[in-house]
Design an enzyme around this catalytic site. Structure first.
Site, PDB file in Angstrom:
ATOM      1  N   GLU A  69     -17.370   8.818  -5.593  1.00  0.00           N
ATOM      2  CA  GLU A  69     -17.187  10.101  -4.892  1.00  0.00           C
ATOM      3  C   GLU A  69     -16.007  10.893  -5.431  1.00  0.00           C
ATOM      4  O   GLU A  69     -16.108  12.091  -5.715  1.00  0.00           O
ATOM      5  CB  GLU A  69     -16.981   9.853  -3.389  1.00  0.00           C
ATOM      6  CG  GLU A  69     -16.717  11.155  -2.642  1.00  0.00           C
ATOM      7  CD  GLU A  69     -16.477  10.974  -1.167  1.00  0.00           C
ATOM      8  OE1 GLU A  69     -16.341   9.829  -0.689  1.00  0.00           O
ATOM      9  OE2 GLU A  69     -16.427  12.001  -0.452  1.00  0.00           O
ATOM     10  N   THR A  94     -13.406   9.330   5.825  1.00  0.00           N
ATOM     11  CA  THR A  94     -12.004   9.714   5.565  1.00  0.00           C
ATOM     12  C   THR A  94     -11.406  10.444   6.758  1.00  0.00           C
ATOM     13  O   THR A  94     -10.250  10.203   7.127  1.00  0.00           O
ATOM     14  CB  THR A  94     -11.920  10.599   4.303  1.00  0.00           C
ATOM     15  OG1 THR A  94     -12.378   9.846   3.181  1.00  0.00           O
ATOM     16  CG2 THR A  94     -10.510  11.096   4.054  1.00  0.00           C
ATOM     17  N   ASP A 219     -22.580   8.015  -0.176  1.00  0.00           N
ATOM     18  CA  ASP A 219     -22.518   7.692   1.260  1.00  0.00           C
ATOM     19  C   ASP A 219     -23.575   6.662   1.648  1.00  0.00           C
ATOM     20  O   ASP A 219     -23.348   5.836   2.527  1.00  0.00           O
ATOM     21  CB  ASP A 219     -22.763   8.951   2.104  1.00  0.00           C
ATOM     22  CG  ASP A 219     -21.690  10.008   1.970  1.00  0.00           C
ATOM     23  OD1 ASP A 219     -22.055  11.196   1.830  1.00  0.00           O
ATOM     24  OD2 ASP A 219     -20.498   9.661   2.000  1.00  0.00           O
TER      25      ASP A 219
HETATM   26  O1  LIG Z   1     -16.198  12.166   2.925  1.00  0.00           O
HETATM   27  P1  LIG Z   1     -16.496  10.792   3.395  1.00  0.00           P
HETATM   28  O2  LIG Z   1     -15.494  10.291   4.373  1.00  0.00           O
HETATM   29  O3  LIG Z   1     -16.767   9.808   2.269  1.00  0.00           O
HETATM   30  O4  LIG Z   1     -17.912  10.879   4.150  1.00  0.00           O
HETATM   31  C1  LIG Z   1     -17.943  10.946   5.526  1.00  0.00           C
HETATM   32  C2  LIG Z   1     -19.299  11.422   5.976  1.00  0.00           C
HETATM   33  O5  LIG Z   1     -19.363  11.347   7.381  1.00  0.00           O
HETATM   34  O6  LIG Z   1     -19.522  12.759   5.526  1.00  0.00           O
HETATM   35  C3  LIG Z   1     -20.895  12.812   5.059  1.00  0.00           C
HETATM   36  C4  LIG Z   1     -21.562  14.112   5.284  1.00  0.00           C
HETATM   37  O7  LIG Z   1     -21.669  14.313   6.671  1.00  0.00           O
HETATM   38  C5  LIG Z   1     -21.514  11.667   5.813  1.00  0.00           C
HETATM   39  O8  LIG Z   1     -22.772  11.346   5.418  1.00  0.00           O
HETATM   40  C6  LIG Z   1     -20.471  10.701   5.417  1.00  0.00           C
HETATM   41  O9  LIG Z   1     -20.669   9.449   5.887  1.00  0.00           O
HETATM   42 MG   LIG Z   2     -18.761   9.306   2.419  1.00  0.00          MG
HETATM   43 MG   LIG Z   3     -15.598   9.019   0.922  1.00  0.00          MG
END
Ligand SMILES: O=P(O)(O)OC[C@@]1(O)O[C@H](CO)[C@@H](O)[C@@H]1O
Ligand SMILES: [Mg+2]
Ligand SMILES: [Mg+2]
Length: 280
Positions: A69, A94, A219
Site C-alpha cells: 500500500e 490506520t 486491503d
Molecule cells: O488505509 P488503511 O488503514 O489501510 O485501510 C483502512 C480501510 O478501512 O480503508 C479501506 C477503504 O474503506 C477499507 O477497505 C480498509 O480496510
Molecule cells: Mg487498508
Molecule cells: Mg493500510
C-alpha cells in the site's frame, strides 16, 4: 514452484514481528500524515512496517514481487502479474491505529498466476493470527474457521466500510446502498474499520457478509482467501466474478446472501488499482 508452507511460515513470523512494532508505536505519539484526502491517513509506522516486511521477504525470496500500500502511495505501479507476489497492507485500519480503536491488522496476501495462495492477517491488538492456504482451510490461532450457515438476509449482520472518499456523489451512492440494506431489514450493520478484519469476521461466522466499493487489493487479498477457505464466496458487487483490481467486493457466507446484497447495492466504479497514474 514456491513452497507455500515456507511462504506462510514467513508471513506469520513477520506479521507477528510487525504487530509488536504497532503495539509499541501505540504508546508513542503517532505523527499523522494524509494521502488522497484529509481523512486518508498514514503514519511513519505504516511505512516502517511495510519496509520491515518487504526487506525480510527479499532476503528469503529474492525473486518475488510486491504490491505494498505505502509503496504504491509513494509512486510504485500496482500491477499484478503471474509472478509470485506479496500483497501487503502494513496497517489495515490506520485511522483506528491513530485513535487507538482496537481493530488494527497487518494483512499479507501471496499470489501466483494472479491467484491468492496464502493469506495471513494479524489482528495485533486482539493477538489473533488468521491464516489460510488454498485448499487447506482457514484458521484463527490454529482453530479452524467456518462461515455462518444463516441464509436469511433478515437474520444477518452485514459489514461495510465508507473509506476516505468524501465526494458527495460517492457518499450518496454508499448511503443509498446502506439504506436499502438496512431497510430489508437486516439485524445489524457493522464496520471494524478494516476490510481485513471484516473478512475475518465473515470467515469466523460472526457476520454473514462484507461488501465495499472503494477497497484496495492490499486491503482484501489475504481476506479473500480467508473467506473462501472458511466456506464462503466472493463476487463483484454486480454479481460478476471478483476482479482483484476493481476496488469492489462482496465476501459472504453463501451465494444466497451475496446475491441478495447485489440487488440492494447501488453500483459505481472508481479508478482501478492497476489504472495508469492520473496526470496531475
Ligand atoms: O488505509 P488503511 O488503514 O489501510 O485501510 C483502512 C480501510 O478501512 O480503508 C479501506 C477503504 O474503506 C477499507 O477497505 C480498509 O480496510
Ligand atoms: Mg487498508
Ligand atoms: Mg493500510
Amino acid at each position: 514452484m514456491a513452497d507455500f508452507q515456507r511462504v506462510m511460515d514467513h508471513a506469520v513470523a513477520v506479521a507477528r514481528k510487525a504487530g509488536e512494532v504497532v503495539r509499541e508505536a501505540l504508546s508513542d505519539d503517532r505523527k499523522v500524515m494524509t494521502k488522497s484526502s484529509a481523512v486518508d491517513l498514514v503514519t511513519q509506522t505504516d511505512q516502517k512496517v511495510e519496509q520491515l516486511i518487504i526487506q525480510s521477504v527479499k532476503e528469503k525470496f529474492p525473486k518475488h514481487r510486491f504490491i505494498g500500500e505505502e509503496s504504491v502511495a509513494a509512486g510504485e505501479a500496482c500491477i499484478l502479474t503471474d509472478d509470485p507476489t506479496w500483497i501487503i497492507d502494513p496497517i489495515d485500519g490506520t485511522t483506528n491505529f491513530v485513535h487507538a480503536f482496537p481493530f488494527v491488522a497487518i494483512s499479507i496476501g501471496f499470489s501466483i498466476n494472479k491467484q491468492v495462495e496464502v493469506g495471513v492477517i494479524y489482528s495485533c491488538l486482539e493477538d489473533k493470527m488468521f491464516t489460510a492456504r488454498r485448499g487447506k482451510g482457514a484458521f484463527c490461532n490454529g482453530e479452524p474457521l467456518q462461515v455462518s450457515d444463516q441464509t436469511d438476509i433478515h437474520q444477518a449482520i452485514i459489514c461495510t466500510e465508507f473509506g476516505s472518499n468524501r465526494d458527495p456523489e460517492v457518499v450518496d451512492k454508499m448511503f443509498c446502498s446502506l439504506r436499502n440494506i438496512l431497510s430489508l431489514p437486516v439485524q445489524g450493520v457493522r464496520g471494524a474499520g478494516t476490510a481485513a478484519i471484516n473478512m475475518c469476521l465473515v470467515a469466523s461466522g460472526c457476520v454473514e457478509a462484507y461488501y465495499e466499493i472503494g477497497v484496495h487489493v492490499w486491503d482484501f487479498a489475504a481476506g479473500s482467501l480467508m473467506v473462501t477457505e472458511a466456506g464462503g464466496v466472493l463476487m463483484d458487487v454486480d454479481g460478476g466474478e471478483l476482479d482483484l483490481m476493481s476496488r469492489r467486493i462482496i465476501a459472504a457466507n453463501s451465494r444466497t446472501i451475496a446475491e441478495r446484497l447485489v440487488k440492494e447495492i447501488a453500483p459505481f466504479r472508481l479508478p482501478r488499482d492497476d489504472a495508469p497514474p492520473q496526470k496531475q
